[in-house]
Design an enzyme around this catalytic site. Sequence first.
Site, PDB file in Angstrom:
ATOM      1  N   ASP A   1      33.305   0.440  -4.279  1.00 50.96           N
ATOM      2  CA  ASP A   1      33.343   0.106  -2.845  1.00 50.96           C
ATOM      3  C   ASP A   1      31.983  -0.261  -2.236  1.00 50.96           C
ATOM      4  OD1 ASP A   1      35.892   0.931  -3.380  1.00 50.96           O
ATOM      5  OD2 ASP A   1      35.960   2.499  -1.862  1.00 50.96           O
TER       6      ASP A   1
ATOM      7  N   LYS B   1      42.122  -1.268  -3.568  1.00 48.93           N
ATOM      8  CA  LYS B   1      42.839  -0.044  -3.242  1.00 48.93           C
ATOM      9  C   LYS B   1      43.011   0.091  -1.737  1.00 48.93           C
ATOM     10  CE  LYS B   1      38.576   2.677  -3.670  1.00 48.93           C
ATOM     11  NZ  LYS B   1      38.520   3.261  -2.324  1.00 48.93           N
TER      12      LYS B   1
ATOM     13  N   CYS C   1      34.980   8.369  -1.889  1.00 53.21           N
ATOM     14  CA  CYS C   1      35.617   7.530  -2.917  1.00 53.21           C
ATOM     15  C   CYS C   1      35.002   7.705  -4.305  1.00 53.21           C
ATOM     16  CB  CYS C   1      35.587   6.066  -2.495  1.00 53.21           C
ATOM     17  SG  CYS C   1      36.592   5.758  -1.015  1.00 53.21           S
TER      18      CYS C   1
END
Length: 213
Positions: free
Chosen positions: A13, A112, A161
Amino acid sequence: MADARIGALVVADVQPDFMPGGALPTQEGERVIEPITRLLASPRFDLCVATQDWHPPGHISFASRHGRTPMETIDLYGHEQTLWPDHCVQGSAGAQLHPALGWNRIAAIIRKGADPDTDSYSGFRNNWNAQGNRPPTGLAGYLHERNISDIYLCGLARDICVKWSAEDAVDAGFRTWYIWDATRPVDPQSDDRVRTELTARGVHIIDMAELDL
């Protein structure tokens, strides 16, 4: 590490919305760019993959969907859900993989959080859904099929995350390495807790210098 072990770098991310000035900034998130640039250039890793937060407008994790204030929590499917500011909305500039990194070595991108009614922190499994399950993203299967034994994690955010991805990587049977100084947190006060919880789950926490790139 024995020659028989095959390692994959998982970059989590690294997107503008998680950088200072973005919709959901990590503290000093821009400081992951230099170490991750070095990691992506290193021949140490047999495979490199990335995860990308990719939410539809009105995602269930957005405070705006519930008429609430960001960072409040609600019960969602029997689990605590933090309500975030709108971030990483599909197709937006803030949702793109960060342009400061060279992504040529990335063999696969796992998007995601695309289900409007389920959040997804980990690159390996979504958060709990209405059926009480955490559906897989397919990343574990992809890596197992390529005989990956060791996972090296970096990116954003350290306390969310990347942490969830590391814990799920251990559960999926990978030897898991967490490159601490190639991550940054949303909440810097979480660092001690994150270290303790990761170590308890069997995650190996290392720094860039220990990789001898």
